[in-house]
Design a protein around this motif. Structure first.
Motif, mmCIF file in Angstrom:
data_model
loop_
_atom_site.group_PDB
_atom_site.id
_atom_site.type_symbol
_atom_site.label_atom_id
_atom_site.label_comp_id
_atom_site.label_asym_id
_atom_site.label_seq_id
_atom_site.Cartn_x
_atom_site.Cartn_y
_atom_site.Cartn_z
ATOM 1 N N HIS A 184 0.845 -1.196 0.000
ATOM 2 C CA HIS A 184 0.000 0.000 0.000
ATOM 3 C C HIS A 184 0.882 1.249 0.000
ATOM 4 N N GLN B 168 -12.589 8.634 6.974
ATOM 5 C CA GLN B 168 -12.166 7.825 5.824
ATOM 6 C C GLN B 168 -10.769 7.245 6.040
ATOM 7 N N CYS B 169 -9.868 8.026 6.629
ATOM 8 C CA CYS B 169 -8.528 7.517 6.934
ATOM 9 C C CYS B 169 -8.613 6.333 7.887
ATOM 10 N N ARG C 135 -11.173 4.334 8.402
ATOM 11 C CA ARG C 135 -11.806 3.191 7.738
ATOM 12 C C ARG C 135 -10.811 2.455 6.842
ATOM 13 N N HIS C 136 -10.052 3.205 6.028
ATOM 14 C CA HIS C 136 -9.096 2.585 5.109
ATOM 15 C C HIS C 136 -7.974 1.878 5.868
ATOM 16 N N GLU C 137 -7.462 2.504 6.919
ATOM 17 C CA GLU C 137 -6.365 1.872 7.664
ATOM 18 C C GLU C 137 -6.837 0.617 8.381
ATOM 19 N N LEU D 273 -9.051 -1.476 7.204
ATOM 20 C CA LEU D 273 -9.079 -2.520 6.174
ATOM 21 C C LEU D 273 -7.672 -2.975 5.808
ATOM 22 N N ILE D 274 -6.735 -2.009 5.735
ATOM 23 C CA ILE D 274 -5.349 -2.336 5.400
ATOM 24 C C ILE D 274 -4.741 -3.233 6.470
ATOM 25 N N TYR E 142 -11.021 9.803 12.825
ATOM 26 C CA TYR E 142 -10.218 8.602 12.599
ATOM 27 C C TYR E 142 -10.669 7.476 13.533
ATOM 28 N N TYR F 166 -12.208 3.979 12.148
ATOM 29 C CA TYR F 166 -11.460 2.737 12.370
ATOM 30 C C TYR F 166 -12.302 1.740 13.178
ATOM 31 N N THR G 154 -15.412 0.304 11.372
ATOM 32 C CA THR G 154 -15.052 -0.701 10.367
ATOM 33 C C THR G 154 -14.649 -2.018 11.019
#
Length: 653
Positions: free
Chosen positions: A27, A63-64, A66-68, A70-71, A147, A151, A154
């Motif tokens: 990523h 959004q940060c 949520r994406h982290e 998933l990562i 954040y 997080y 999610t």
């Protein structure tokens, strides 16, 4: 291999490969400096305004997060789902955003229960905000809130919202957060959810551009409003004019309240607004609004906006600003709108209007204080000068005081109070309360003024007989009513009130002042903690009180009667009562024996006992005069009455 959140390191997360230049494995991500973040926050606030910048940072942080989440789920084989959730806490620390210190953690991934609380130490976001802006009225760690919400939502699989309840960005000692699922938050979190609604950043930038175009117009309105408000004060107009001018400029309702939240002036459509009702029922409000109100009442300089919903019985969003005069809150200005969105400078306009109100109140207060001081100085001359010159009598007439009407002199003395003789004022507020109570009576009775002064730790007042008649009170009841009001406001206050005999005119109040002070002296000698003491109750001994020191009189009486008094206390012999009754019945043995319900032999025995034991020979005229004088002094000081009462109670028992 399974991994735990608290054992993960920066190398685990980034896995740097110099040949491939890969970061965070597959990523693409980068590390940014906190100063760059601070510049971004500054530009967003200046371009969008604090409310829209808040929404942007919350949504971006969400959004940060949520994406982290998933990562990190794909990157590692987590020991369990809870460790995956706690990975977000570790990301805060490893990325340098903050270090999370939990004080309450209840996470159950299976039942999707989530209830946490803790501190964000060394928040980069709050520190960067304070580098560019002053302390804000609300928490400012928007990205961290977003954040954490993104997080945990999610990773848990259920909506979680974090809310910052304390923040160094608003002057608190630390950044304090709470995170819970929506069902645990309940209605309290509803106002915060609006900030997470998605909006296109292009629309916000377009709005910002339009807003910048309006800045010139808004600034012109601000300058015009400031000039208009200033003219109101210069022209001597009052709060009604200030409310009207502010309301017309902002096109909204205005309410000006006093320090007790009661409405003084209002303008426009204020709906059902009542600041007093809101404060008294604040426990029914959202916790966020309760916190704002508590902060305003505590800090006294904070402008707040409340989010009062229809569900709570309201339909407006008031912006409330305290009116500060000499570091004391004298009232509040409320801007009433039915929309949550406030114009950029409405808060500034409200604060300008509050300053103008403060200036108006200060002018009024100065004028009243000056008038009261002049009247106080005049009364001081009236009381201390035996003979008044014509200038003083003219001044009294000009001020509306009826010179030739009868008056009483009241002297108020607060016991055990800390007092500054250089400033001639009480350290606490009891003095001002007493004077305000007296003025209240004066204002309520048309044409009947109370002349008030204060000096040497006491308050003096000249109360006319006409005013007492209008209040339907005697001088004693008037004193008791003031005593009760002071007691209600200050339960621990120890107040003595000395009241003179009636003075036929103001020109004769010098003697009345001496009488009221003598009454107080006797009350203090008897250690009465709360008492209305009338000079008229002292009796004939008052003539001597004018000529001698009360302590000298008490010493004189003790030299004659103290041994008998002590003997009576020990033996309950009733000898003082016998002396008092014997003299009161013209030294007639038969009358006295009937009054005391004694036999003639019993009376002769008591008189003989007084002569043999205490050398009191009631057959001697000089001794009779001395005993009579000593008894009168004891009566004046309340000493004989207390002894007789005790003996009667013992006889009854």
């Amino acid at each position: 291999m399974a991994i735990k959140a608290n054992t993960s390191t920066l190398s685990d997360l980034f896995g740097m490969n110099p040949e491939k230049n890969d970061v965070l494995q597959s990523h693409r991500m980068f590390i940014s400096s906190v100063d760059a973040w601070g510049a971004l926050i500054k530009d967003l606030v200046l371009a969008l305004g604090i409310e829209k910048a808040k929404r942007f940072l919350l949504r971006y942080g969400y959004q940060c997060g949520r994406h982290e989440a998933l990562i990190l789920k794909d990157m590692f084989s987590w020991e369990n789902k809870k460790e995956w959730i706690m990975g977000g806490v570790k990301m805060h620390s490893l990325s340098g955003r903050t270090s999370s210190v939990p004080i309450k953690v209840h996470i159950d991934p299976e039942s999707q229960e989530f209830d946490v609380e803790g501190y964000w130490n060394q928040s980069y976001e709050a520190k960067q905000y304070l580098q560019h802006f002053p302390i804000h009225s609300e928490p400012v760690c928007y990205f961290l809130e977003g954040y954490a919400s993104g997080y945990c939502t999610t990773s848990l699989g259920k909506k979680v919202v974090f809310k910052e309840v304390e923040c160094i960005g608003k002057g608190d000692p630390h950044c304090h957060f709470i995170g819970k699922t929506l069902d645990l938050w309940g209605d309290e979190i509803l106002p915060e959810l609006v900030d997470y609604e998605r909006e296109d950043i292009r629309d916000e930038l377009d709005q910002a551009h339009k807003r910048i175009e309006r800045q010139s117009e808004i600034l012109k309105r601000g300058n015009l409003l400031s000039n208009q408000l200033t003219q109101i004060v210069l022209q001597g107009k009052g709060l009604d004019s200030i409310a009207q001018t502010l309301g017309r400029s902002l096109k909204c309702g205005i309410v000006i309240s006093n320090k007790d939240f009661e409405t003084l002036s209002e303008y426009g459509d204020i709906l059902d607004y009542s600041l007093k009702s809101i404060i008294e029922n604040k426990e029914k409000l959202y916790l966020s609004d309760q916190d704002k109100i508590n902060e305003m009442l505590k800090q006294r300089t904070t402008t707040i906006q409340l989010n009062l919903s229809k569900k709570q019985g309201f339909s407006h969003y008031p912006l409330i600003t305290p009116i500060i005069v000499q570091n004391h809150v004298y009232g509040y200005i409320s801007i009433i709108k039915n929309s949550k969105e406030m114009e950029e400078l409405e808060s500034s306009f409200a604060e300008r209007a509050a300053n103008i109100c403060a200036l108006h109140i200060l002018n009024e207060k100065t004028a009243i204080d000056t008038e009261q001081r002049m009247k106080g100085e005049l009364l001081h001359e009236v009381l201390v000068e035996p003979n008044l010159d014509t200038n003083i009598t003219k001044k009294l007439s000009f001020l509306g005081y009826k010179i030739h009407k009868p008056h009483f002199v009241f002297v108020f003395n607060l016991q055990n109070q800390s007092y500054d003789f250089q400033k001639d004022e009480f350290v606490n507020d009891e003095k001002e309360v007493i004077m305000n109570i007296l003025r209240k009576y004066s204002f309520s009775i048309a044409g009947e003024n109370i002349l008030i002064s204060h000096s040497f730790g006491q308050i003096q007042a000249l109360v006319s007989v006409d005013l007492l008649k209008a209040c339907n009170m005697s001088e004693e009841k008037f004193g008791i009513s003031i005593l009760k009001e002071v007691k209600r406001k200050f339960p621990s206050a120890q107040l003595l009130i000395g009241i003179s005999n009636i003075c036929p005119s103001i020109l004769r109040t010098h003697e009345g002042y001496k009488q009221a002070k003598k009454a107080l002296e006797i009350a203090q000698i008897n250690k009465l903690k709360q008492q209305v003491f009338l000079f008229s109750t002292i009796g004939p001994i008052s003539i001597l009180l004018d000529a001698r020191n009360p302590q000298e009189l008490e010493d004189y009486a003790n030299s004659i009667l103290s041994p008998i008094y002590d003997y009576d206390l020990q033996k309950s012999s009733g000898l003082l009562k016998t002396l008092y009754s014997y003299l009161n019945n013209e030294c007639n043995l038969h009358k006295t024996s009937r009054a005391l319900n004694l036999s003639i032999g019993g009376m002769r025995y008591r008189l003989a006992n007084l002569k043999e034991r205490f050398n009191i020979d009631m057959m001697d005229s000089t001794t009779r005069r001395e005993v009579q004088m000593a008894l009168d002094i004891y009566i004046a000081f309340g000493k004989l009455n207390a002894l007789l009462l005790n003996q009667e109670q013992e006889s009854f028992e």
